[in-house]
Design a protein around this motif. Structure first.
Motif, mmCIF file in Angstrom:
data_model
loop_
_atom_site.group_PDB
_atom_site.id
_atom_site.type_symbol
_atom_site.label_atom_id
_atom_site.label_comp_id
_atom_site.label_asym_id
_atom_site.label_seq_id
_atom_site.Cartn_x
_atom_site.Cartn_y
_atom_site.Cartn_z
ATOM 1 N N SER A 18 12.265 21.825 10.594
ATOM 2 C CA SER A 18 11.723 23.076 11.141
ATOM 3 C C SER A 18 12.438 24.282 10.537
ATOM 4 O O SER A 18 11.901 25.386 10.551
ATOM 5 C CB SER A 18 11.841 23.100 12.665
ATOM 6 O OG SER A 18 13.203 23.068 13.065
ATOM 7 N N ALA A 131 8.043 24.941 13.674
ATOM 8 C CA ALA A 131 7.212 24.921 12.461
ATOM 9 C C ALA A 131 6.122 23.885 12.708
ATOM 10 O O ALA A 131 6.351 22.879 13.388
ATOM 11 C CB ALA A 131 8.039 24.538 11.236
ATOM 12 N N THR A 132 4.948 24.133 12.176
ATOM 13 C CA THR A 132 3.855 23.183 12.346
ATOM 14 C C THR A 132 4.181 21.877 11.631
ATOM 15 O O THR A 132 5.018 21.843 10.714
ATOM 16 C CB THR A 132 2.535 23.742 11.770
ATOM 17 O OG1 THR A 132 2.697 23.913 10.363
ATOM 18 C CG2 THR A 132 2.143 25.054 12.438
ATOM 19 N N THR A 135 3.615 22.316 7.943
ATOM 20 C CA THR A 135 4.735 22.986 7.270
ATOM 21 C C THR A 135 5.891 22.012 7.067
ATOM 22 O O THR A 135 6.487 21.957 5.987
ATOM 23 C CB THR A 135 5.210 24.199 8.101
ATOM 24 O OG1 THR A 135 4.134 25.130 8.204
ATOM 25 C CG2 THR A 135 6.406 24.878 7.463
ATOM 26 N N ARG A 136 6.213 21.239 8.097
ATOM 27 C CA ARG A 136 7.318 20.290 7.996
ATOM 28 C C ARG A 136 7.028 19.224 6.935
ATOM 29 O O ARG A 136 7.930 18.800 6.209
ATOM 30 C CB ARG A 136 7.587 19.658 9.359
ATOM 31 C CG ARG A 136 8.142 20.699 10.352
ATOM 32 C CD ARG A 136 8.122 20.236 11.797
ATOM 33 N NE ARG A 136 8.919 19.052 11.978
ATOM 34 C CZ ARG A 136 8.610 18.077 12.833
ATOM 35 N NH1 ARG A 136 7.515 18.138 13.575
ATOM 36 N NH2 ARG A 136 9.396 17.032 12.942
ATOM 37 N N THR A 167 9.311 31.312 14.870
ATOM 38 C CA THR A 167 8.303 30.540 14.144
ATOM 39 C C THR A 167 8.614 30.620 12.658
ATOM 40 O O THR A 167 8.700 31.712 12.092
ATOM 41 C CB THR A 167 6.886 31.089 14.437
ATOM 42 O OG1 THR A 167 6.670 31.011 15.852
ATOM 43 C CG2 THR A 167 5.824 30.272 13.721
ATOM 44 N N ASN A 169 7.073 29.086 9.596
ATOM 45 C CA ASN A 169 6.026 28.373 8.865
ATOM 46 C C ASN A 169 5.872 28.843 7.425
ATOM 47 O O ASN A 169 4.867 28.545 6.791
ATOM 48 C CB ASN A 169 4.685 28.513 9.590
ATOM 49 C CG ASN A 169 4.619 27.640 10.825
ATOM 50 O OD1 ASN A 169 5.149 26.534 10.818
ATOM 51 N ND2 ASN A 169 3.990 28.127 11.865
#
Length: 190
Positions: A18, A131-132, A135-136, A167, A169
């Motif tokens: 993240s 993080a989504t 994204t990860r 956040t 991302n």
């Protein structure tokens, strides 16, 4: 034990990849290393684990495949230590910290949060870095059973109020604005 009490303790948590360390390092770079130190609970855990298992401590500290080979066993070993003494790694990590602002970049368990709150009270703020999954994955995250569903990854997913949610991302402008607010808050505590 003459230890200088901090003026602010930020406990960072978030899933693997993240960007917890990245965010903590960005904050430290803005505040300066004389004002702000990064403390990693995994440091003393990895050092002790390496000693007891004859491993390369430095290689356990980086984001390498070497660390990933031992991650699951290291998690189990650390849990056993925490069962007998929940503050074991917390006490070690704060030894010698003299800066007024502490960033604990890898807070993973309720017991860690409780220890810092018991010892430092209202000086403690919780920061969640999110993080989504997409994204990860771009950061080479892959779900691993026994790691990503363990307490070390999920212990703070519920029942904890976060004072800050960052956040991360990959939107640099958004991240910059969020970091600036947190840095201003930290500076107000000096």
């Amino acid at each position: 034990m003459a230890r200088r009490a901090p003026k602010l303790v930020l406990l960072f948590s978030g899933k693997r990849k993240s960007g917890k360390d990245f965010v903590a390092e960005e904050i430290q770079s803005r505040l300066g290393p004389d004002v702000c130190t990064i403390l990693r609970l995994s440091g003393p855990l990895k050092e002790q684990y390496a000693k007891e298992h004859g491993l390369d401590f430095q290689r356990l500290l980086d984001a390498s495949d070497y660390k990933e080979m031992y991650r699951q066993d290291m998690i189990c070993w650390g849990e056993e230590r925490r069962q007998t003494d929940p503050g074991f790694f917390c006490r070690i990590v704060v030894e010698g910290a003299t800066q007024p602002i502490w960033l604990v970049s890898d807070t993973r368990r309720v017991s860690d949060v409780e220890w810092f709150r018991d010892v430092y009270g209202d000086l403690v703020q919780l920061v969640r870095v999110i993080a989504t999954e997409e994204t990860r994955k771009r950061r080479d995250w892959v779900f691993v059973v026994g790691i990503d569903d363990a307490e070390s990854e999920c212990g703070l997913d519920q029942g904890v109020h976060f004072d800050w949610v960052i956040t991360n991302n990959g939107d640099q402008l958004s991240l910059e604005a969020q970091l600036e607010k947190l840095v201003q808050f930290a500076e107000s505590k000096l």
